[in-house]
Each structure stands twice: as structure tokens, then as C-alpha cells.
Design a protein around this motif. Structure first.
Motif, PDB file in Angstrom:
ATOM      1  N   HIS A  49      -7.202  57.653  -9.745  1.00 22.41           N
ATOM      2  CA  HIS A  49      -6.341  56.486  -9.545  1.00 22.41           C
ATOM      3  C   HIS A  49      -7.174  55.240  -9.832  1.00 22.41           C
ATOM      4  N   VAL A  50      -6.943  54.662 -10.998  1.00 19.08           N
ATOM      5  CA  VAL A  50      -7.693  53.492 -11.463  1.00 19.08           C
ATOM      6  C   VAL A  50      -6.688  52.420 -11.859  1.00 19.08           C
ATOM      7  N   GLY A  51      -6.702  51.281 -11.163  1.00 24.75           N
ATOM      8  CA  GLY A  51      -5.711  50.248 -11.441  1.00 24.75           C
ATOM      9  C   GLY A  51      -4.315  50.792 -11.230  1.00 24.75           C
ATOM     10  N   ASN A  52      -3.478  50.734 -12.270  1.00 22.06           N
ATOM     11  CA  ASN A  52      -2.114  51.266 -12.197  1.00 22.06           C
ATOM     12  C   ASN A  52      -2.009  52.684 -12.737  1.00 22.06           C
ATOM     13  N   HIS A  53      -3.138  53.259 -13.124  1.00 24.34           N
ATOM     14  CA  HIS A  53      -3.162  54.593 -13.727  1.00 24.34           C
ATOM     15  C   HIS A  53      -3.353  55.663 -12.653  1.00 24.34           C
ATOM     16  N   ILE A  54      -2.532  56.699 -12.711  1.00 28.03           N
ATOM     17  CA  ILE A  54      -2.663  57.847 -11.800  1.00 28.03           C
ATOM     18  C   ILE A  54      -2.619  59.122 -12.635  1.00 28.03           C
ATOM     19  N   TYR A  55      -3.571  60.010 -12.396  1.00 28.78           N
ATOM     20  CA  TYR A  55      -3.635  61.257 -13.162  1.00 28.78           C
ATOM     21  C   TYR A  55      -4.314  62.323 -12.304  1.00 28.78           C
ATOM     22  N   GLN A  56      -3.867  63.554 -12.424  1.00 28.61           N
ATOM     23  CA  GLN A  56      -4.464  64.660 -11.688  1.00 28.61           C
ATOM     24  C   GLN A  56      -5.453  65.370 -12.603  1.00 28.61           C
ATOM     25  N   THR A 165      -2.576  50.226 -21.225  1.00 31.97           N
ATOM     26  CA  THR A 165      -2.218  49.781 -22.576  1.00 31.97           C
ATOM     27  C   THR A 165      -2.748  48.387 -22.883  1.00 31.97           C
ATOM     28  N   LYS A 166      -3.155  47.665 -21.862  1.00 28.84           N
ATOM     29  CA  LYS A 166      -3.783  46.361 -22.047  1.00 28.84           C
ATOM     30  C   LYS A 166      -4.852  46.191 -20.983  1.00 28.84           C
ATOM     31  N   PRO A 167      -5.812  45.300 -21.185  1.00 29.38           N
ATOM     32  CA  PRO A 167      -6.878  45.130 -20.186  1.00 29.38           C
ATOM     33  C   PRO A 167      -6.306  44.862 -18.796  1.00 29.38           C
ATOM     34  N   TYR A 168      -6.848  45.567 -17.802  1.00 27.40           N
ATOM     35  CA  TYR A 168      -6.381  45.384 -16.433  1.00 27.40           C
ATOM     36  C   TYR A 168      -7.029  44.134 -15.848  1.00 27.40           C
ATOM     37  N   VAL A 169      -6.213  43.243 -15.334  1.00 26.86           N
ATOM     38  CA  VAL A 169      -6.712  42.001 -14.732  1.00 26.86           C
ATOM     39  C   VAL A 169      -6.396  42.028 -13.244  1.00 26.86           C
ATOM     40  N   ASN A 170      -7.429  41.965 -12.430  1.00 25.90           N
ATOM     41  CA  ASN A 170      -7.257  41.950 -10.978  1.00 25.90           C
ATOM     42  C   ASN A 170      -7.070  40.501 -10.537  1.00 25.90           C
ATOM     43  N   ARG A 171      -5.831  40.110 -10.305  1.00 25.45           N
ATOM     44  CA  ARG A 171      -5.520  38.727  -9.942  1.00 25.45           C
ATOM     45  C   ARG A 171      -5.403  38.530  -8.435  1.00 25.45           C
ATOM     46  N   LYS A 216       6.373  44.681  -7.616  1.00 27.23           N
ATOM     47  CA  LYS A 216       6.514  44.665  -9.076  1.00 27.23           C
ATOM     48  C   LYS A 216       5.537  43.674  -9.699  1.00 27.23           C
ATOM     49  N   LYS A 217       5.362  42.513  -9.064  1.00 24.13           N
ATOM     50  CA  LYS A 217       4.434  41.516  -9.575  1.00 24.13           C
ATOM     51  C   LYS A 217       2.990  41.990  -9.440  1.00 24.13           C
ATOM     52  N   ALA A 218       2.684  42.667  -8.329  1.00 28.67           N
ATOM     53  CA  ALA A 218       1.310  43.089  -8.057  1.00 28.67           C
ATOM     54  C   ALA A 218       0.874  44.265  -8.908  1.00 28.67           C
ATOM     55  N   THR A 219       1.789  45.194  -9.214  1.00 30.71           N
ATOM     56  CA  THR A 219       1.407  46.425  -9.894  1.00 30.71           C
ATOM     57  C   THR A 219       2.039  46.602 -11.261  1.00 30.71           C
ATOM     58  N   GLY A 220       3.071  45.807 -11.572  1.00 29.97           N
ATOM     59  CA  GLY A 220       3.770  45.974 -12.835  1.00 29.97           C
ATOM     60  C   GLY A 220       4.763  47.119 -12.813  1.00 29.97           C
ATOM     61  N   PHE A 226       6.492  54.000  -8.907  1.00 21.97           N
ATOM     62  CA  PHE A 226       5.121  54.338  -8.499  1.00 21.97           C
ATOM     63  C   PHE A 226       5.105  55.607  -7.649  1.00 21.97           C
ATOM     64  N   LEU A 227       6.014  55.678  -6.679  1.00 22.94           N
ATOM     65  CA  LEU A 227       6.090  56.851  -5.815  1.00 22.94           C
ATOM     66  C   LEU A 227       6.379  58.111  -6.623  1.00 22.94           C
ATOM     67  N   ASN A 228       7.308  58.017  -7.569  1.00 18.16           N
ATOM     68  CA  ASN A 228       7.622  59.175  -8.411  1.00 18.16           C
ATOM     69  C   ASN A 228       6.425  59.587  -9.259  1.00 18.16           C
ATOM     70  N   GLN A 229       5.704  58.594  -9.792  1.00 19.61           N
ATOM     71  CA  GLN A 229       4.518  58.913 -10.595  1.00 19.61           C
ATOM     72  C   GLN A 229       3.478  59.629  -9.744  1.00 19.61           C
ATOM     73  N   TYR A 230       3.302  59.178  -8.514  1.00 19.40           N
ATOM     74  CA  TYR A 230       2.330  59.819  -7.633  1.00 19.40           C
ATOM     75  C   TYR A 230       2.767  61.252  -7.314  1.00 19.40           C
ATOM     76  N   ARG A 231       4.049  61.415  -7.010  1.00 17.14           N
ATOM     77  CA  ARG A 231       4.562  62.750  -6.697  1.00 17.14           C
ATOM     78  C   ARG A 231       4.429  63.710  -7.877  1.00 17.14           C
ATOM     79  N   ILE A 232       4.665  63.208  -9.074  1.00 14.52           N
ATOM     80  CA  ILE A 232       4.537  64.070 -10.260  1.00 14.52           C
ATOM     81  C   ILE A 232       3.080  64.450 -10.508  1.00 14.52           C
TER      82      ILE A 232
END
Length: 284
Positions: A49-56, A165-171, A216-220, A226-232
């Protein structure tokens, strides 16, 4: 546990710091730091789990994370015997050293690409993993040269994928990141159950509409997406572990098999049955 802003000890003039086999599997450690981070883990299957990316990931992982990109410790929840090496690189190495020498241009490109997050695979992952496992044994000069060699080999590799898909900016401030960490921790603990928007909004002391706008503003992403992506991501792990599709569906918090199938295909671009069959075939 509150989010922490880590940094290399200012008393050290070295641009590199190695964390040799740190064990944080009992913690949900959502954090960020100004240093670039190269992490290698083997003997574990867990969540990247890096930024908005989640992968098993399965068995091992090698990832280069850019400056100030929030991420979860790669060994979170791991119960198997595993090994992990983490190499931190000071931002000043890129600014004051790499940028000044044309011979290091490939390293500058590598560190620029780290703004997306980079996951390496194939022979690169194997080779770099072996080099990182030797670092803790080396005296200072050899450690420095080996770290440069690791970065050089990574810069020459084509065996990688971008995590965003674009540089992650921690705002967001540390306080805001702490709020996001609490949301992610709730999802991690409760993804097998029904989680209502009202419940998560109350956690953040927001109304449901205000929470939806904030997330939505914080994570895009919307919270439901997000919950569905995590569950998958968890569903993939269970399918690879031999669970059938129906068991996987309900163990990951889905209330309908048809909705699980649609969501799985939307996120992975293939049906769970195809995913399971393809990976079972690859393993034979």
C-alpha cells in the motif's frame, strides 16, 4: 499509533541508511518521510500500500518509494518467517550529488521516477534482493559503493511498473495524514464486515457529505471504490491460497456473489474464476 514523520539522524553525513531486517508485522504503520525508500521483502505475501496504490504481493517484493509518499509497512500482518531490508536515501543526495554530475544522470532519472512509486520484478528483483541482503555485513566504504551499485542496476532495468499514473504529491499535513491512517486502519480491521459511510464519517467528526468530499479530495477516490479495491486485493490473496470464489466473496465482506464478480472484473479486468484458473495454471 500515530503517524510518524521519519528522518535519517542528522548527525550522520552519509546519504544512505540501512534498516536491516526490521520487524513491524504487528503494527499498522502508515507513515511518510522525506527520504527515498528502497524496500525488499522475501518470504512473505502481504499488502503493498503506497500512496493510492494497493496490491497483494506474493513471496517477495522490491519497491522504490519517492520522498514523502505515505506507505504502509510491507510486513503488516505477516505471520510467516520473512526477511526485510530497507535502504533510505537522503533527498540531499539527489539535490547536491546526483544533479551535479553528468555521470549520474541515470540515477537522477530513477529518483525522478520514484515520484510515481516503482515496483521491480523478474531478475532485477532477485539480483537487487541479494545485494541488499549483503549490505549490513559491509564496512562503510564498501557499503557506500554497494548502495551506488544497487541504484545503478535499478536505473538500468526495464523490469518495473509505475504504481501511479502521475507523480504522487503529498499535500496533507501530519494531522491530515493521521486522519487518513485512522480510516485505512478501520478498513484493514473491518473489511470483512459491513462498513457504513456514516460510521467512517463519525470517526472523522464529519457529516457524510463532508466526509465524501474530503476523502475524494484527499485520495482521488471515493470511499466505496477504495474499500472495494482493498477487499479485492484481499480476495486475490484468498483465491491464490486455494479458497473457492464463494468463500472468498463473503470472507472479504461482499454481501452478493454477483456484485463481487462485477467488482472483481472492474478492478482486475478479469473474472475471479479466470484469475484463479490462470494463476493455478502458472503455479503448476
Amino acid at each position: 499509533m500515530k503517524i510518524q514523520l521519519e528522518s535519517i539522524a542528522p548527525t550522520s553525513k552519509s546519504p544512505f541508511r540501512l534498516l536491516h531486517d526490521p520487524k513491524l508485522n504487528h503494527l499498522f504503520y502508515w507513515h511518510f518521510h522525506p527520504e527515498f525508500e528502497l524496500v525488499y521483502i522475501e518470504g512473505a505475501s502481504a499488502t503493498r500500500h503506497v500512496g493510492n496504490h494497493i496490491y497483494q504481493f506474493t513471496d517477495s517484493d522490491l519497491v522504490l518509494i519517492g520522498s514523502n509518499i505515505p506507505h504502509l509497512n510491507f510486513d503488516h500482518g505477516v505471520k510467516t518467517s520473512y526477511r526485510k531490508e530497507v535502504l533510505h536515501i537522503k533527498p540531499s543526495f539527489k539535490e547536491d550529488v546526483v544533479a551535479e554530475f553528468p555521470e549520474l544522470q541515470s540515477l537522477e532519472r530513477l529518483l525522478e521516477l520514484s515520484k510515481y512509486g516503482l515496483a521491480f520484478s523478474g531478475s532485477t528483483k532477485l539480483e537487487i534482493g541479494e545485494l541488499l541482503k549483503e549490505l549490513h555485513k559491509l564496512p562503510p566504504f564498501e557499503f557506500f559503493m554497494q548502495s551506488l551499485q544497487v541504484l545503478k542496476k535499478l536505473s538500468q532495468s526495464n523490469e518495473f511498473e509505475l504504481l501511479h499514473t502521475k507523480p504522487y504529491v503529498n499535500r496533507h499535513s501530519i494531522k491530515e495524514q493521521e486522519r487518513i491512517r485512522e480510516i485505512y486502519a478501520l478498513v484493514d480491521n473491518r473489511y470483512q464486515e459491513k462498513i457504513s459511510l456514516r460510521e467512517v464519517a463519525q470517526l472523522c467528526n464529519l457529516t457524510v457529505p463532508a466526509f465524501c468530499r474530503y476523502f475524494k479530495k484527499a485520495t482521488g477516490s471515493t470511499f466505496v471504490a477504495f474499500l472495494n479495491q482493498y477487499r479485492i486485493s484481499q480476495a486475490k490473496r484468498l483465491l491464490l491460497a486455494g479458497k473457492n470464489i464463494s468463500e472468498t466473496c463473503y470472507e472479504c465482506g461482499f454481501e452478493s456473489l454477483s456484485y463481487f464478480n462485477r467488482t472483481f472484473k472492474k478492478i482486475t479486468l478479469e473474472n475471479p474464476s479466470v484469475f484463479k484458473r490462470r494463476n493455478t495454471t502458472l503455479g503448476n
